[in-house]
Design an enzyme around this catalytic site. Structure first.
Site, PDB file in Angstrom:
ATOM      1  N   CYS A  99       0.711  -1.089  -0.067  1.00 34.76           N
ATOM      2  CA  CYS A  99      -0.041  -0.086  -0.085  1.00 34.76           C
ATOM      3  C   CYS A  99       1.037   1.200   0.187  1.00 34.76           C
ATOM      4  O   CYS A  99       1.701   1.414   0.854  1.00 34.76           O
ATOM      5  CB  CYS A  99      -0.810  -0.112   1.230  1.00 34.76           C
ATOM      6  SG  CYS A  99      -2.096   1.451   1.322  1.00 34.76           S
ATOM      7  N   CYS A 122      -8.086  -5.747  -9.855  1.00 34.76           N
ATOM      8  CA  CYS A 122      -7.597  -4.766 -10.595  1.00 34.76           C
ATOM      9  C   CYS A 122      -7.390  -3.724 -10.229  1.00 34.76           C
ATOM     10  O   CYS A 122      -8.192  -3.034  -9.302  1.00 34.76           O
ATOM     11  CB  CYS A 122      -8.896  -4.446 -11.617  1.00 34.76           C
ATOM     12  SG  CYS A 122      -8.372  -3.322 -13.022  1.00 34.76           S
TER      13      CYS A 122
END
Length: 135
Positions: free
Chosen positions: A47, A119
């Site tokens: 992240c 995705c």
């Protein structure tokens, strides 16, 4: 897992404008423009906001969509999913479980063994090459 909570101003100071738009405002980068959609190097994707490990290159594949696509997260506990009804569609949004960053969406049209396609926006990811990830 300790949650990461910051103010909007703190996120804006930490992130680039595109990273902020994608991760904090649930934006989407244009297809084929992100820095990782065609990355074939071995390594770890985390992240961009909090550094939580999300995906490994071994589960990345070319979906032809122009976004990094993975068939499985590194650890399912590091992501969470929410129903997304925006833009007149019904989708499943993928978020970082630690800082609630918008990562992208998951679809049921991926390859075996999971049949899933995560995705993910490049702007939501930080990439650590395998040589650096193992040291």
């Amino acid at each position: 897992m300790t949650k990461v909570v910051k103010t909007d101003a703190e996120w804006q100071a930490q992130l680039t404008p595109e990273q902020y738009y994608v991760t904090r405002k649930k934006g989407t980068e244009r297809a084929f423009t992100g820095c990782y959609w065609n990355n074939k190097k071995p390594g770890l994707y985390s992240c961009v906001c909090c550094g939580t490990p999300l995906f490994r290159s071994e589960t990345k594949y070319d979906s032809g969509t122009g976004w990094p696509s993975f068939w499985q997260p590194l650890d399912p506990n590091n992501i969470r999913m929410e129903r997304d009804l925006s833009h007149g569609m019904v989708r499943t949004e993928v978020l970082c479980a630690v800082c609630d960053a918008h990562l992208g969406h998951v679809f049921e049209d991926g390859p075996p063994p999971t049949g899933l396609r995560y995705c993910i926006n490049s702007a939501a990811l930080a990439f650590v090459p395998e040589s650096a990830a193992s040291s």
